[in-house]
Every structure is written in structure tokens, then in C-alpha cells.
Scaffold this motif. Structure first.
Motif, PDB file in Angstrom:
ATOM      1  N   ILE A 198     -35.740 -53.513  45.307  1.00  0.00           N
ATOM      2  CA  ILE A 198     -34.997 -54.688  45.678  1.00  0.00           C
ATOM      3  C   ILE A 198     -35.598 -55.576  46.736  1.00  0.00           C
ATOM      4  CG2 ILE A 198     -32.890 -53.717  44.791  1.00  0.00           C
ATOM      5  CD1 ILE A 198     -32.105 -53.203  47.659  1.00  0.00           C
ATOM      6  N   ARG A 205     -24.136 -55.898  47.408  1.00  0.00           N
ATOM      7  CA  ARG A 205     -25.308 -56.336  46.491  1.00  0.00           C
ATOM      8  C   ARG A 205     -26.687 -56.101  47.314  1.00  0.00           C
ATOM      9  NH1 ARG A 205     -23.494 -55.531  42.533  1.00  0.00           N
ATOM     10  NH2 ARG A 205     -25.204 -56.293  41.585  1.00  0.00           N
ATOM     11  N   GLU A 206     -27.795 -56.639  46.940  1.00  0.00           N
ATOM     12  CA  GLU A 206     -28.971 -56.102  47.228  1.00  0.00           C
ATOM     13  C   GLU A 206     -29.274 -56.020  48.736  1.00  0.00           C
ATOM     14  OE1 GLU A 206     -28.573 -58.305  45.105  1.00  0.00           O
ATOM     15  OE2 GLU A 206     -29.321 -57.659  43.075  1.00  0.00           O
ATOM     16  N   TYR A 228     -22.513 -51.211  43.880  1.00  0.00           N
ATOM     17  CA  TYR A 228     -23.611 -52.102  43.457  1.00  0.00           C
ATOM     18  C   TYR A 228     -23.600 -51.814  41.950  1.00  0.00           C
ATOM     19  CZ  TYR A 228     -28.347 -53.707  42.599  1.00  0.00           C
ATOM     20  OH  TYR A 228     -29.225 -54.464  42.269  1.00  0.00           O
TER      21      TYR A 228
END
Length: 275
Positions: A86, A147-148, A172
Motif C-alpha cells: 500500500i 483504510r490504507e 480494512y
């Protein structure tokens, strides 16, 4: 599950030990991308399935608990690779934020302050997670939308093998599977009420999760085709703001707030081992 740390003397040795998960990742990407996006209507709403949904399903069914294509040691190794995978996306967020600085400044207080709304979910989600028996995983799971950028933050602050990082990774994955479907369906139902302007709905679509934003924007563009460009622009600006300001909100407000609430509630409503 074992929490061993695997150290390798060279990149070649690492590849020889982990080639199965690397090859598997490329196979999953190929299959998921070949299937593509799929949408269908349900009543007043619509559901949209994205490639990440299929990739996660493939990972689950080939894991140690189902068809056992991958072993527990592969799962342990794959956890270390999540942050590596990521990093390019996180770099892209930074580049986009810098390029959109004028847009960010001109966006106004509604967009600039929207990330604070995520803090209110902590008061609902964290007590429920503790009551259900989660320990420190609850902090990682509930401090943000996970999230990321948040996943990278958890790995950096607590380490990839920490309870907090596992909680963040769990949300996630669930967000990638269910969140995209939920967002597309929810926004279509809200739009059907006619209570909010398409611009407001577009603004609300950028919550810091690119795939969820894409799901919401795709649905809104079908419902309001004449506003499609404006919806997309507002959602992108909102997404940029959420991605950049969200990390600071998590560091200085979200995680400290979770730690404080956890310290107060866990001794009172947390489950003891064996319960």
C-alpha cells in the motif's frame, strides 16, 4: 495462529520462501480484474461489486481455514507485505494532495471539518467492540474508517504483529468486501429521499476510502447524470482532504481518545478469558 517473525538473509531467499503468496496475489489480481465491476438494482437502491471484493473472497477460500492452498506461515508472511503493497498508494495520496492544495484551501469549512465526524463513531463502535470481547484490537478497529493510510499508521505506531494492527487490518478487509456494497446501496437510498442535494451527497462520498468513494460516485452518477461531473469533483476533493487530514486526526485525536475510553471501559464491560 503463530506469530513467528521470518527473517531472510537475502531478497532471493525471501522470494524462494514466499513465492506462493506472491504468485497467488498476481493470480487473484488477474482473475478479479478480468471479472471487473458488476452492478445490479435492488428496489430503490443498487449494489456495485468491485474487483477487490473478488480478490478478498479468493484469498479467504484459498486460506488455511478452507481449501488450504496457503499455509499459516504464508498468512504470517503476507501480513508483513501489506504495508509494502500500500506504500505506492499512500505516496499517490501525498502527490495528489500537494497538486490539489488550492482546491483544498478553497473547499471551505464543511469539507475541512468533515473528518472530525469520524470521531463520533468511536463512542458507538468502541464500547460495542469491548463488550463483544475484543481487547486492544478494538482500538485499531474503531479509531477510524481503517483504510490504507490508517493501516499504515497502525503498523508504524504499534508494529505489524500488534493487536491494534490486526484490528485495523480486519476492518480494512471487511470494509473492502462489505463497505463498497454498503456505500453504493446506502447512497442510492439516501438519494431516493430527495432530502439532500447531489452536491452534498458527492461531498459525503469522500470519506478516505477510494474504493468506497468510487462505489458511491458511480451510483450517484447514474441517479443524477446531469450532475455527474460536479459530484465526481466534489467527491475527489473530499477524498483528498479525508486522506490528508484524516491521518492527523487519527494521530492526535482518534487513537488517544480510543486509548482513554478503552482504559475506562475495558475493566468494566470487557470479557474475561474463558467467558
Amino acid at each position: 495462529m503463530s506469530q513467528k517473525t521470518y527473517d531472510y538473509p537475502s531478497l532471493k531467499a525471501r522470494f524462494q520462501a514466499q513465492w506462493r503468496i506472491i504468485l497467488g496475489a498476481f493470480v487473484f489480481i488477474f482473475i478479479a480484474d478480468s471479472i471487473g465491476q458488476f452492478s445490479f438494482s435492488i428496489g430503490a437502491g443498487s449494489l456495485i461489486l468491485f474487483p477487490i471484493f473478488y480478490a478478498i473472497i479468493l484469498g479467504i477460500i484459498t486460506g488455511p481455514q478452507v481449501f488450504k492452498v496457503f499455509k499459516p506461515k504464508d498468512v504470517d508472511a503476507a501480513k508483513k507485505l501489506v504495508i509494502v503493497c500500500i506504500c505506492p498508494f499512500i505516496a499517490k495520496i501525498g502527490i495528489n494532495a500537494g497538486a490539489s492544495l488550492d482546491t483544498v484551501i478553497a473547499a471551505g469549512p464543511a469539507l475541512l471539518l468533515q473528518e472530525l465526524g469520524n470521531l463520533f463513531t468511536i463512542f458507538l463502535a468502541l464500547p460495542i467492540a469491548i463488550a463483544l470481547g475484543m481487547k486492544r484490537e478494538a482500538i485499531g478497529a474503531t479509531h477510524s474508517i481503517n483504510r490504507e493510510t490508517n493501516l499504515a499508521l497502525m503498523n508504524d505506531m504499534f508494529g505489524p504483529d500488534s493487536d491494534e494492527a490486526r484490528g485495523s487490518l480486519s476492518v480494512y478487509i471487511v470494509g473492502g468486501m462489505i463497505g463498497t456494497i454498503y456505500f453504493g446501496f446506502m447512497v442510492s437510498l439516501v438519494a431516493a429521499t430527495g432530502l439532500l442535494h447531489p452536491y452534498a451527497l458527492g461531498m459525503a462520498s469522500g470519506v478516505g476510502a477510494g474504493i468506497m468513494m468510487a462505489s458511491a460516485v458511480a451510483t450517484l452518477s447514474e441517479i443524477f447524470p446531469t450532475y455527474a461531473d460536479q459530484i465526481s469533483a466534489l467527491a475527489a476533493t473530499s477524498e483528498t482532504l479525508s486522506g490528508t487530514t484524516g491521518i492527523y486526526v487519527a494521530i492526535f485525536l482518534g487513537i488517544p481518545l480510543c486509548n482513554k475510553i478503552y482504559a475506562v471501559l475495558e475493566p468494566k464491560i470487557g470479557r474475561k478469558k474463558g467467558e
